[in-house]
Design an enzyme around this catalytic site. Sequence first.
Site, PDB file in Angstrom:
ATOM      1  N   GLU A 276       0.991   3.860   1.807  1.00 30.58           N
ATOM      2  CA  GLU A 276       1.496   4.293   3.118  1.00 30.58           C
ATOM      3  C   GLU A 276       2.682   3.447   3.573  1.00 30.58           C
ATOM      4  O   GLU A 276       3.683   3.961   4.077  1.00 30.58           O
ATOM      5  CB  GLU A 276       0.393   4.199   4.183  1.00 30.58           C
ATOM      6  CG  GLU A 276      -0.838   5.022   3.901  1.00 30.58           C
ATOM      7  CD  GLU A 276      -1.936   4.220   3.205  1.00 30.58           C
ATOM      8  OE1 GLU A 276      -1.641   3.528   2.204  1.00 30.58           O
ATOM      9  OE2 GLU A 276      -3.089   4.281   3.644  1.00 30.58           O
TER      10      GLU A 276
ATOM     11  N   HIS B 223       0.848  -1.194   0.000  1.00 32.77           N
ATOM     12  CA  HIS B 223       0.000   0.000   0.000  1.00 32.77           C
ATOM     13  C   HIS B 223       0.881   1.242   0.000  1.00 32.77           C
ATOM     14  O   HIS B 223       2.029   1.208   0.481  1.00 32.77           O
ATOM     15  CB  HIS B 223      -0.901   0.009   1.244  1.00 32.77           C
ATOM     16  CG  HIS B 223      -2.059  -0.929   1.146  1.00 32.77           C
ATOM     17  ND1 HIS B 223      -3.068  -0.974   2.073  1.00 32.77           N
ATOM     18  CD2 HIS B 223      -2.371  -1.858   0.195  1.00 32.77           C
ATOM     19  CE1 HIS B 223      -3.958  -1.889   1.714  1.00 32.77           C
ATOM     20  NE2 HIS B 223      -3.556  -2.438   0.590  1.00 32.77           N
TER      21      HIS B 223
ATOM     22  N   CYS C 125      -2.277  -0.319   7.437  1.00 32.02           N
ATOM     23  CA  CYS C 125      -1.482   0.901   7.315  1.00 32.02           C
ATOM     24  C   CYS C 125      -1.582   1.754   8.574  1.00 32.02           C
ATOM     25  O   CYS C 125      -0.590   2.349   9.006  1.00 32.02           O
ATOM     26  CB  CYS C 125      -1.908   1.699   6.089  1.00 32.02           C
ATOM     27  SG  CYS C 125      -1.438   0.863   4.563  1.00 32.02           S
TER      28      CYS C 125
ATOM     29  N   CYS D   5      -6.122   1.899   5.639  1.00 34.83           N
ATOM     30  CA  CYS D   5      -6.719   0.646   6.100  1.00 34.83           C
ATOM     31  C   CYS D   5      -6.120   0.301   7.461  1.00 34.83           C
ATOM     32  O   CYS D   5      -5.180   0.957   7.908  1.00 34.83           O
ATOM     33  CB  CYS D   5      -6.452  -0.467   5.087  1.00 34.83           C
ATOM     34  SG  CYS D   5      -4.734  -0.997   5.035  1.00 34.83           S
TER      35      CYS D   5
HETATM   36 ZN   LIG Z   1      -3.412   0.215   3.627  1.00 37.91          ZN
END
Ligand SMILES: [Zn+2]
Length: 153
Positions: free
Chosen positions: A58, A56, A89, A86
């Site tokens: 992040e 992801h 993260c 999410c």
């Molecule tokens: Zn994430």
Amino acid sequence: MNDLKTDEKFMNLAIKEALKAKKMGEVPVGCVIVKDGVVISKGHNKVMRENSCIFHAEIIAIEKCGKKLKDFRLDSLTMYVTLEPCIMCLGAILNSRISRLVIGAMDIKRKESFSLENILKDNLSNKLLVTKGILENDCLFLLKDFFKNLRER
Ligand SMILES: [Zn+2]
């Protein structure tokens, strides 16, 4: 330097990152990490390209930032991300001790128990400052446009 103009400037850079993901057919989410008004690292979603659910925006930006600063502690840094992080993260953000999180759009599909507020509320050592809704419409449009194109294919 917490003024709206500054936040919008860095969110625009996060949007640029999200567009890189979109170009590669990935869900358009982008992120930048800033220290004292300087961008230290950037990231965009690479889940499909890397065949890994952890890539992801992040996580990628946190990883690069730590390597660059030679420190896993990212306190006093600010993360700008186009979409509400999410839980994976958010966990990484809390572990990194990033001090401020600036979010473009909130994830409307998330249930309340999984919401950012609820997770932060239950984390007693939480000191994370959160700002939401910076360039919200641009960030939302990115996602809506992406999923609309997918459906129309
Ligand atoms: Zn994430």
